[in-house]
Write a protein that holds these residues in place. Structure first.
Motif, short mmCIF file in Angstrom:
data_model
loop_
_atom_site.label_atom_id
_atom_site.label_comp_id
_atom_site.label_asym_id
_atom_site.label_seq_id
_atom_site.Cartn_x
_atom_site.Cartn_y
_atom_site.Cartn_z
N TYR A 170 -1.82 128.30 70.83
CA TYR A 170 -1.85 129.56 70.08
C TYR A 170 -1.95 129.23 68.60
CZ TYR A 170 -0.17 133.73 67.66
OH TYR A 170 -0.05 134.78 66.79
N LEU A 171 -2.88 129.87 67.91
CA LEU A 171 -3.09 129.59 66.49
C LEU A 171 -2.96 130.89 65.68
CD1 LEU A 171 -5.85 127.27 65.05
CD2 LEU A 171 -5.14 129.32 63.85
N SER A 172 -2.21 130.83 64.62
CA SER A 172 -2.04 131.95 63.70
C SER A 172 -2.49 131.53 62.31
CB SER A 172 -0.57 132.40 63.68
OG SER A 172 -0.37 133.39 62.68
N PHE A 173 -3.37 132.34 61.69
CA PHE A 173 -3.87 132.05 60.35
C PHE A 173 -3.70 133.28 59.48
CE2 PHE A 173 -7.55 132.24 57.35
CZ PHE A 173 -7.15 131.21 56.52
N GLN A 174 -3.02 133.10 58.34
CA GLN A 174 -2.81 134.19 57.38
C GLN A 174 -3.24 133.73 56.00
OE1 GLN A 174 1.41 134.85 57.84
NE2 GLN A 174 1.15 136.23 59.58
N ARG A 175 -3.94 134.62 55.29
CA ARG A 175 -4.42 134.29 53.94
C ARG A 175 -4.36 135.55 53.09
NH1 ARG A 175 -4.93 132.46 49.53
NH2 ARG A 175 -6.83 131.61 48.59
N GLN A 176 -3.56 135.51 52.02
CA GLN A 176 -3.47 136.63 51.08
C GLN A 176 -3.61 136.13 49.65
OE1 GLN A 176 -0.74 136.49 53.55
NE2 GLN A 176 -1.99 137.81 54.86
N GLN A 177 -4.37 136.86 48.88
CA GLN A 177 -4.46 136.61 47.44
C GLN A 177 -4.64 137.96 46.76
OE1 GLN A 177 -7.96 135.07 44.98
NE2 GLN A 177 -6.85 133.16 45.39
N LYS A 178 -3.60 138.43 46.10
CA LYS A 178 -3.63 139.76 45.49
C LYS A 178 -2.59 139.83 44.39
CE LYS A 178 -0.57 141.67 49.04
NZ LYS A 178 -0.42 142.72 50.09
N GLY A 179 -2.71 140.88 43.57
CA GLY A 179 -1.72 141.10 42.54
C GLY A 179 -0.38 141.48 43.14
N VAL A 180 0.70 141.12 42.47
CA VAL A 180 2.03 141.43 42.97
C VAL A 180 2.19 142.95 43.10
CG1 VAL A 180 4.51 141.29 42.48
CG2 VAL A 180 3.03 139.34 41.98
N GLY A 181 2.50 143.40 44.31
CA GLY A 181 2.67 144.83 44.55
C GLY A 181 1.39 145.58 44.85
N ALA A 182 0.24 144.92 44.75
CA ALA A 182 -1.04 145.60 45.00
C ALA A 182 -1.29 145.74 46.50
CB ALA A 182 -2.18 144.82 44.35
#
Length: 274
Positions: A170-182
């Motif tokens: 089982y593979l889980s991939f998460q990627r976030q790049q955003k302004g704080v609170g956006a």
């Protein structure tokens, strides 16, 4: 002029785009405390249910029933450049709660069954920084491979043990790049998937009482992760998928046990090629 020519060639070579490989996802020196204390060596002598991770032939050391539960917290900080306008930042403290739960049962004089679940590979970090537009950014990546591994081992003549296990990944991939609170940002991805094509085989041999040798092979798996939607470079997409490769690997191990001046000690060595 000679130094300038060499420098020009090096810059040219480094400018050529190349493929990225996933060998770095494997997390070394895991499971269990005993093997961590031995520097991660285990291939030749593992004798508890963590053999499903190290070398399934080791299941054959089970006398009747054996259960191993292991918790290995990994803490880390890295300094990296998570974005073009986010250079040379130290990550937030990463906490990775690695674990192993496995059991083995000797069915007959020559056959042992086992099953286990454990993370086998991971990557990622989280950064909080102020970019060149004076915007506070959250930049996080998390990738985890978790395997469920049923296995079997056999005792053969000549102090030889062989084993194999199936690997459901089982593979889980998460990627976030955003302004704080956006609500939205450059990246917002949360993908997951399964691979059903993994296996591992191994052998252990004790030619004499004080010497143990082992070999293990893991096949290459490709896991497709997907989600109904994802944000990629400010663009909102519908169904999104991508592949991750966990490469094949070979491992060799030796262990020698000594009793000098009534002081028992052992020397163990593992070599792995991925």
């Amino acid at each position: 002029m000679k130094k300038l020519a060499i420098l020009t060639v090096l810059v040219g070579l480094l400018s050529v785009p190349t493929n990225g490989f996933a060998a770095g996802y494997d997390t070394p020196i895991l499971y269990s405390a005993r093997h961590i204390g031995m520097g991660g060596t285990a291939i030749s002598y593992v004798n508890d249910p963590s053999a499903l991770f190290h070398n399934p032939a080791g299941l054959s050391h089970t006398r009747f029933i054996d259960v191993t539960v292991d918790f290995t917290p990994v803490l880390g900080l890295i300094t990296a450049s998570p974005a073009f306008d986010g250079q040379n930042h130290e990550s937030d403290l990463t906490f990775a709660p690695f674990f192993l739960a496995a059991g083995a049962f000797r069915v007959t004089d020559f056959m042992t069954l086992g099953i286990g679940v454990y993370p086998v590979a991971s990557s990622g970090a989280g950064f909080t920084y102020t970019n060149s537009f004076n915007v506070d950014m959250e930049d996080r990546t998390k990738l985890v491979f978790i395997e469920v591994a049923p296995g079997v081992s056999f005792d053969l003549p000549g102090n030889v043990r062989i084993g194999a296990n199936y690997r459901l990944t089982y593979l889980s991939f998460q990627r976030q790049q955003k302004g704080v609170g956006a609500d939205n940002g450059m990246f917002d991805m949360d993908l997951s998937g399964l691979s059903f094509a993994g296996f591992k085989v191994g052998i252990q041999w004790t030619p004499v009482e004080w010497l143990q040798a082992g070999f293990v092979y893991r096949n290459k798996t490709t896991t497709t992760v997907e989600a109904d939607s994802a944000m990629v470079v400010l663009q909102k997409y519908g169904h999104t998928e991508m592949d991750f490769i966990l490469p094949s690997s070979f491992g060799l191990g030796l262990r020698a046990d000594f009793d000098t001046f009534n002081l028992p000690f052992a020397i163990a060595f593992d070599a792995q090629y991925t």
